[in-house]
Scaffold this motif. Sequence first.
Motif, PDB file in Angstrom:
ATOM      1  N   GLN A  98     -17.084   2.386   5.526  1.00  0.00           N
ATOM      2  CA  GLN A  98     -16.520   3.580   6.149  1.00  0.00           C
ATOM      3  C   GLN A  98     -15.259   3.240   6.929  1.00  0.00           C
ATOM      4  N   GLN A  99     -15.269   2.087   7.585  1.00  0.00           N
ATOM      5  CA  GLN A  99     -14.093   1.666   8.337  1.00  0.00           C
ATOM      6  C   GLN A  99     -12.913   1.397   7.404  1.00  0.00           C
ATOM      7  N   LEU A 100     -13.198   0.775   6.255  1.00  0.00           N
ATOM      8  CA  LEU A 100     -12.147   0.548   5.274  1.00  0.00           C
ATOM      9  C   LEU A 100     -11.613   1.872   4.745  1.00  0.00           C
ATOM     10  N   LEU A 101     -12.508   2.784   4.442  1.00  0.00           N
ATOM     11  CA  LEU A 101     -12.091   4.109   3.966  1.00  0.00           C
ATOM     12  C   LEU A 101     -11.223   4.806   4.998  1.00  0.00           C
ATOM     13  N   ASP A 102     -11.621   4.749   6.258  1.00  0.00           N
ATOM     14  CA  ASP A 102     -10.865   5.415   7.316  1.00  0.00           C
ATOM     15  C   ASP A 102      -9.452   4.849   7.416  1.00  0.00           C
ATOM     16  N   LEU A 103      -9.347   3.510   7.324  1.00  0.00           N
ATOM     17  CA  LEU A 103      -8.032   2.880   7.417  1.00  0.00           C
ATOM     18  C   LEU A 103      -7.178   3.241   6.213  1.00  0.00           C
ATOM     19  N   VAL A 104      -7.775   3.273   5.030  1.00  0.00           N
ATOM     20  CA  VAL A 104      -7.041   3.660   3.828  1.00  0.00           C
ATOM     21  C   VAL A 104      -6.571   5.110   3.941  1.00  0.00           C
ATOM     22  N   GLU A 105      -7.458   5.992   4.369  1.00  0.00           N
ATOM     23  CA  GLU A 105      -7.099   7.410   4.499  1.00  0.00           C
ATOM     24  C   GLU A 105      -5.930   7.587   5.480  1.00  0.00           C
ATOM     25  N   ALA A 106      -5.965   6.845   6.579  1.00  0.00           N
ATOM     26  CA  ALA A 106      -4.880   6.948   7.564  1.00  0.00           C
ATOM     27  C   ALA A 106      -3.558   6.493   6.974  1.00  0.00           C
ATOM     28  N   GLU A 107      -3.596   5.416   6.189  1.00  0.00           N
ATOM     29  CA  GLU A 107      -2.360   4.922   5.582  1.00  0.00           C
ATOM     30  C   GLU A 107      -1.859   5.843   4.482  1.00  0.00           C
ATOM     31  N   VAL A 108      -2.776   6.421   3.699  1.00  0.00           N
ATOM     32  CA  VAL A 108      -2.361   7.383   2.670  1.00  0.00           C
ATOM     33  C   VAL A 108      -1.708   8.592   3.320  1.00  0.00           C
ATOM     34  N   ALA A 109      -2.285   9.056   4.419  1.00  0.00           N
ATOM     35  CA  ALA A 109      -1.754  10.246   5.105  1.00  0.00           C
ATOM     36  C   ALA A 109      -0.367   9.994   5.696  1.00  0.00           C
ATOM     37  N   SER A 110      -0.086   8.755   6.049  1.00  0.00           N
ATOM     38  CA  SER A 110       1.188   8.465   6.710  1.00  0.00           C
ATOM     39  C   SER A 110       2.260   7.999   5.740  1.00  0.00           C
ATOM     40  N   ASN A 111       1.942   7.953   4.443  1.00  0.00           N
ATOM     41  CA  ASN A 111       2.928   7.509   3.451  1.00  0.00           C
ATOM     42  C   ASN A 111       3.184   8.605   2.426  1.00  0.00           C
TER      43      ASN A 111
ATOM     44  N   LYS B 125     -13.994  -0.364  -5.864  1.00  0.00           N
ATOM     45  CA  LYS B 125     -13.706   0.431  -7.066  1.00  0.00           C
ATOM     46  C   LYS B 125     -13.774   1.927  -6.761  1.00  0.00           C
ATOM     47  N   LYS B 126     -14.722   2.312  -5.924  1.00  0.00           N
ATOM     48  CA  LYS B 126     -14.852   3.718  -5.555  1.00  0.00           C
ATOM     49  C   LYS B 126     -13.624   4.196  -4.786  1.00  0.00           C
ATOM     50  N   ILE B 127     -13.137   3.385  -3.878  1.00  0.00           N
ATOM     51  CA  ILE B 127     -11.942   3.745  -3.112  1.00  0.00           C
ATOM     52  C   ILE B 127     -10.735   3.860  -4.041  1.00  0.00           C
ATOM     53  N   LEU B 128     -10.600   2.934  -4.992  1.00  0.00           N
ATOM     54  CA  LEU B 128      -9.509   3.029  -5.965  1.00  0.00           C
ATOM     55  C   LEU B 128      -9.578   4.335  -6.743  1.00  0.00           C
ATOM     56  N   SER B 129     -10.779   4.724  -7.117  1.00  0.00           N
ATOM     57  CA  SER B 129     -10.961   5.964  -7.869  1.00  0.00           C
ATOM     58  C   SER B 129     -10.639   7.188  -7.018  1.00  0.00           C
ATOM     59  N   GLU B 130     -11.052   7.155  -5.764  1.00  0.00           N
ATOM     60  CA  GLU B 130     -10.839   8.286  -4.868  1.00  0.00           C
ATOM     61  C   GLU B 130      -9.354   8.498  -4.578  1.00  0.00           C
ATOM     62  N   PHE B 131      -8.590   7.420  -4.532  1.00  0.00           N
ATOM     63  CA  PHE B 131      -7.172   7.504  -4.180  1.00  0.00           C
ATOM     64  C   PHE B 131      -6.307   7.031  -5.345  1.00  0.00           C
ATOM     65  N   GLN B 132      -6.651   7.490  -6.537  1.00  0.00           N
ATOM     66  CA  GLN B 132      -5.953   7.046  -7.738  1.00  0.00           C
ATOM     67  C   GLN B 132      -4.460   7.331  -7.633  1.00  0.00           C
ATOM     68  N   GLY B 133      -3.651   6.318  -7.906  1.00  0.00           N
ATOM     69  CA  GLY B 133      -2.210   6.459  -7.839  1.00  0.00           C
ATOM     70  C   GLY B 133      -1.623   6.232  -6.465  1.00  0.00           C
ATOM     71  N   LYS B 134      -2.453   6.274  -5.445  1.00  0.00           N
ATOM     72  CA  LYS B 134      -1.983   6.125  -4.067  1.00  0.00           C
ATOM     73  C   LYS B 134      -2.341   4.774  -3.456  1.00  0.00           C
ATOM     74  N   VAL B 135      -3.280   4.073  -4.086  1.00  0.00           N
ATOM     75  CA  VAL B 135      -3.779   2.819  -3.537  1.00  0.00           C
ATOM     76  C   VAL B 135      -3.806   1.765  -4.637  1.00  0.00           C
ATOM     77  N   ARG B 136      -3.411   0.580  -4.278  1.00  0.00           N
ATOM     78  CA  ARG B 136      -3.596  -0.569  -5.162  1.00  0.00           C
ATOM     79  C   ARG B 136      -4.377  -1.631  -4.395  1.00  0.00           C
ATOM     80  N   VAL B 137      -5.074  -2.475  -5.140  1.00  0.00           N
ATOM     81  CA  VAL B 137      -5.825  -3.579  -4.556  1.00  0.00           C
ATOM     82  C   VAL B 137      -5.243  -4.879  -5.084  1.00  0.00           C
ATOM     83  N   VAL B 138      -4.879  -5.754  -4.173  1.00  0.00           N
ATOM     84  CA  VAL B 138      -4.361  -7.076  -4.524  1.00  0.00           C
ATOM     85  C   VAL B 138      -5.436  -8.097  -4.186  1.00  0.00           C
ATOM     86  N   LEU B 139      -5.811  -8.888  -5.171  1.00  0.00           N
ATOM     87  CA  LEU B 139      -6.887  -9.865  -5.001  1.00  0.00           C
ATOM     88  C   LEU B 139      -6.294 -11.234  -4.671  1.00  0.00           C
TER      89      LEU B 139
END
Length: 214
Positions: free
Chosen positions: A201-214, A80-94
């Motif tokens: 932290q590893q999940l955050l790092d991977l998300v940040e890398a993907e956000v930066a490249s899209n 939930k924190k990651i979704l909030s930090e990257f609002q509009g840029k990240v979605r979570v599929v369950l």
Amino acid sequence: MNRRTLIIVTAVVAVGLFAIGGLLYSPTSKEVAVTKPVSNEAPLVRPHSPVFGAKDAPVTIVEFFDPACEACRAFHPVVKKILSEFQGKVRVVLRYTAFHPPSEEAIRILEAARLQGKFEVVLERLLETQPRWAPHGRPADSAWSLLDGTGLDVERARRDAKLPGIVAVLNQDTADVKNVGVTGTPTFFVNGKPLLDFGAQQLLDLVEAEVASN
């Protein structure tokens, strides 16, 4: 203290750290079986999968999730924190993963709640009360008895939980869990890339890398 206990203790500490703005949580619930990116999106994302966040977000986190899993419960605030930090840029599929005996009933409850537009509130309630309905070896309450105050029409949900469409969701997700090679929960993919080094932290790092490249 065994490994699973250590995981959960670490996760609880992590939630506290997030509350003060940190991203220091680093548990490991298991080794991820998948060792390379999954290029075909079909096994990871299905049309029936619940989605949190912007549906057209450029970054997709897929979480293979067992509602009875203690580590999934502990990691939920991190997601939930990651979704909030990257609002509009990240979605979570369950994606549902029924590895524990009470999990199938909980998944049926979630899907029945989704038909009433109550998915998120019921998910939060099931995670909040997880120690009562999924106590892992101790006497358990029925998850159905813990839904007061969610606004769910429980009698209708009990009927809907048996619908062929919900059975099909369970069957499809079970097949995909096997096809992808998931052996423990939570398991994460970010834009098809497996999180091999498990941790917040590893999940955050991977998300940040993907956000930066899209």
